[in-house]
Design a protein around this motif. Structure first.
Motif, PDB file in Angstrom:
ATOM      1  N   THR A 211      28.724  36.302  35.744  1.00  0.00           N
ATOM      2  CA  THR A 211      28.601  35.110  34.920  1.00  0.00           C
ATOM      3  C   THR A 211      27.475  34.222  35.421  1.00  0.00           C
ATOM      4  OG1 THR A 211      29.788  33.196  34.001  1.00  0.00           O
ATOM      5  CG2 THR A 211      30.241  33.731  36.294  1.00  0.00           C
ATOM      6  N   ASN A 212      26.807  33.579  34.494  1.00  0.00           N
ATOM      7  CA  ASN A 212      25.927  32.473  34.856  1.00  0.00           C
ATOM      8  C   ASN A 212      26.809  31.324  35.343  1.00  0.00           C
ATOM      9  OD1 ASN A 212      24.711  29.695  33.506  1.00  0.00           O
ATOM     10  ND2 ASN A 212      23.164  30.915  34.546  1.00  0.00           N
TER      11      ASN A 212
ATOM     12  N   PHE B 173      36.415  38.182  33.486  1.00  0.00           N
ATOM     13  CA  PHE B 173      34.968  38.358  33.399  1.00  0.00           C
ATOM     14  C   PHE B 173      34.562  39.820  33.238  1.00  0.00           C
ATOM     15  CE2 PHE B 173      35.333  34.261  35.642  1.00  0.00           C
ATOM     16  CZ  PHE B 173      34.497  33.487  34.860  1.00  0.00           C
TER      17      PHE B 173
ATOM     18  N   GLU C 204      25.316  27.383  29.597  1.00  0.00           N
ATOM     19  CA  GLU C 204      24.495  28.353  30.312  1.00  0.00           C
ATOM     20  C   GLU C 204      23.135  27.764  30.659  1.00  0.00           C
ATOM     21  OE1 GLU C 204      23.957  33.026  29.647  1.00  0.00           O
ATOM     22  OE2 GLU C 204      22.918  31.830  28.131  1.00  0.00           O
TER      23      GLU C 204
ATOM     24  N   GLN D  99      32.300  41.036  30.443  1.00  0.00           N
ATOM     25  CA  GLN D  99      30.863  40.792  30.520  1.00  0.00           C
ATOM     26  C   GLN D  99      30.269  41.407  31.779  1.00  0.00           C
ATOM     27  OE1 GLN D  99      31.794  36.574  29.946  1.00  0.00           O
ATOM     28  NE2 GLN D  99      30.763  36.106  31.885  1.00  0.00           N
TER      29      GLN D  99
ATOM     30  N   TRP E 268      30.044  28.909  33.444  1.00  0.00           N
ATOM     31  CA  TRP E 268      31.443  28.914  33.887  1.00  0.00           C
ATOM     32  C   TRP E 268      31.904  27.478  34.113  1.00  0.00           C
ATOM     33  CZ3 TRP E 268      33.203  31.463  39.140  1.00  0.00           C
ATOM     34  CH2 TRP E 268      34.606  31.480  39.189  1.00  0.00           C
TER      35      TRP E 268
ATOM     36  N   ASN F 283      28.660  35.582  40.479  1.00  0.00           N
ATOM     37  CA  ASN F 283      28.110  34.388  39.834  1.00  0.00           C
ATOM     38  C   ASN F 283      26.638  34.230  40.224  1.00  0.00           C
ATOM     39  OD1 ASN F 283      29.057  31.274  38.939  1.00  0.00           O
ATOM     40  ND2 ASN F 283      27.394  31.320  40.399  1.00  0.00           N
TER      41      ASN F 283
ATOM     42  N   VAL G 133      34.510  37.672  40.235  1.00  0.00           N
ATOM     43  CA  VAL G 133      33.280  37.670  39.450  1.00  0.00           C
ATOM     44  C   VAL G 133      32.091  37.473  40.386  1.00  0.00           C
ATOM     45  CG1 VAL G 133      33.315  35.166  39.024  1.00  0.00           C
ATOM     46  CG2 VAL G 133      32.183  36.692  37.375  1.00  0.00           C
TER      47      VAL G 133
END
Length: 452
Positions: free
Chosen positions: A286-287, A279, A241, A282, A291, A227, A225
């Protein structure tokens, strides 16, 4: 014919009786081999590279080495953005280390072969590659067989380097509550650190504060992912978040990587623990705080202490992949790694000068409003509450996604100047130039507006 010099990490290929060429070998290179590879790349491309060490060695005395690629290595060129990759911060997360060694070899190789895209990238960007921030942890992990997810994560003082930076997030969040927030360059608000940083951390902190980095990424392992900030949750009791003022831009940076990786943005890619979907659903991003919350991380320190927009790349479930996986991992990540460097050119850049003398104005504050039209009758008028500042040469870079913006340059004792700019971000092209010539405020005046 191949003569394998394992201790040097190279395979010497005999092209002819008179020509000898060094070929990169995919393997897990030890710390001595790491240094040898960087020096070999420099010897092959001396005009565009420089190998250097940071101000501190590791706890065990290993130098913290980088290689720089630039048209003028060793110097900051006016209006040229600076980008950095740092890998192997956790010593047992080793894929990024090998990818950056191969990237150094690849950039040199392709430049010498006449690859116009790579030649252009190097001539318009100053690129810094740090294959290992934690060489001591790498040695511990490797000595233990490399497959224990705990051994070697920390440095030789048993400190997790990605929890060792000043916790600027908490300072920011406390100021938000008091409504006295200034969301940038927060280090000058710290009177003393709550703990002495490890030498590896201190060396990287100094680099961040001294070099005008525009964008960067930190290479890890353990999931797949991209990040982005914030990594630390505003809520101390959970992973919620926590968005930065530049959420649009950070999502763009993360997607610019995940979309070019063959698996990261695949919605069918399973999670690493196989207990939930990954992930990919999305977009492979990811924020960070959504996570899990990280206090004292390097990613957010970059954004809150300097002008640098950093994301964190988790490159796969295996922290210490087998040697036979490395060549394919390079192919999977190569285009994404190159594309992310190009993102240091999105938005606008320019110079801030004294209108009369032409003198560059250092630490000019660049404030940005998003005024992108939503429809025919309405437009946004959103202040992006994160200012950046001009560097020692008076040059600045403001990363932005496509849209219309009002950009204001201001310096103490000068009249602020605002320009309206349409940002289009053409593919792999230098950023649009927006210069500011500021008038002295000796005579009181109003803010000046200019359409650009």
């Amino acid at each position: 014919m191949c003569l394998a010099l394992v201790t040097l990490g190279f395979c010497i290929v005999l092209i002819s009786p008179k020509v000898v060429q060094a070929a990169f070998q995919f393997k897990h290179h030890n710390n001595e081999e790491l240094a040898t590879i960087l020096e070999d790349v420099h010897s092959r491309c001396p005009n565009i590279t420089k190998v250097y060490a940071l101000s501190e060695n590791s706890v065990a005395g290993n130098p913290l080495l980088l290689i720089e690629f630039s048209g003028e290595p060793g110097y900051h060129e006016l209006l040229e953005p600076e980008f950095k990759y740092i890998a192997n911060m956790h010593g047992n997360e080793v894929l990024g280390r090998e990818l950056l060694l191969k990237m150094a070899d690849y950039l040199c190789e392709q430049y010498m072969a006449g690859n116009e895209s790579i030649r252009s990238l190097i001539h318009v960007t100053r690129i810094h590659l740090m294959p290992s921030m934690n060489p001591d942890g790498w040695e511990m992990a490797t000595a233990a067989g490399g497959d224990n997810y705990l051994i070697g994560r920390a440095n030789n003082n048993s400190v997790d380097l990605n929890r060792d930076f000043p916790d600027l997030d908490r300072l920011l969040y406390s100021e938000e509550e008091e409504r006295t927030v200034r969301n940038n360059h927060l280090m000058d608000q710290i009177r003393h650190l709550d703990h002495p940083p490890q030498p590896e951390t201190l060396a990287v902190m100094r680099m961040i504060m001294e070099q005008p980095f525009v964008a960067s990424a930190n290479l890890h392992g353990g999931d797949l992912v991209a990040n982005y900030p914030y990594d630390e949750s505003r809520d101390k009791d959970g992973s919620i978040e926590s968005l930065s003022p530049d959420d649009d831009t950070f999502r763009h940076l993360a997607l610019s990587y995940s979309k070019l990786h063959p698996r990261m943005s695949d919605p069918n890619q399973p999670s690493c623990d196989d207990t939930s979907s990954g992930f990919g659903k999305q977009g492979g991003i990811t924020n960070g705080a959504a996570w899990y919350s990280v206090e004292g991380g390097m990613q957010d320190f970059n954004y809150l202490s300097s002008n640098d927009f950093e994301i964190t790349l988790e490159l796969g479930c295996e922290k210490y992949p087998k040697t036979e996986r490395l060549a394919q991992e390079w192919e999977d990540n190569k285009d994404a790694l190159i594309n992310l460097i190009w993102q240091s050119h999105i938005g606008v850049k320019g110079e801030v000068k004294d209108a009369v003398t032409g003198r560059p104005l250092v630490n000019a504050i660049i404030t940005t409003r998003n005024v992108t039209r939503i429809n025919e009758t309405h437009a946004r008028k959103d202040l992006i509450k994160h200012d950046i500042t001009s560097a020692q040469g008076g040059d600045y870079w403001r990363l932005l996604t496509k849209g219309e913006y009002e950009i204001t340059a201001s310096v103490r004792n000068y009249l602020p100047l605002t320009k309206r700019v349409l940002v289009t971000n053409p593919h792999h092209e230098p950023a649009f130039i927006v210069n500011f010539e500021l008038q002295s405020a000796t005579n009181q005046g109003q803010r000046t507006w200019v359409n650009s």
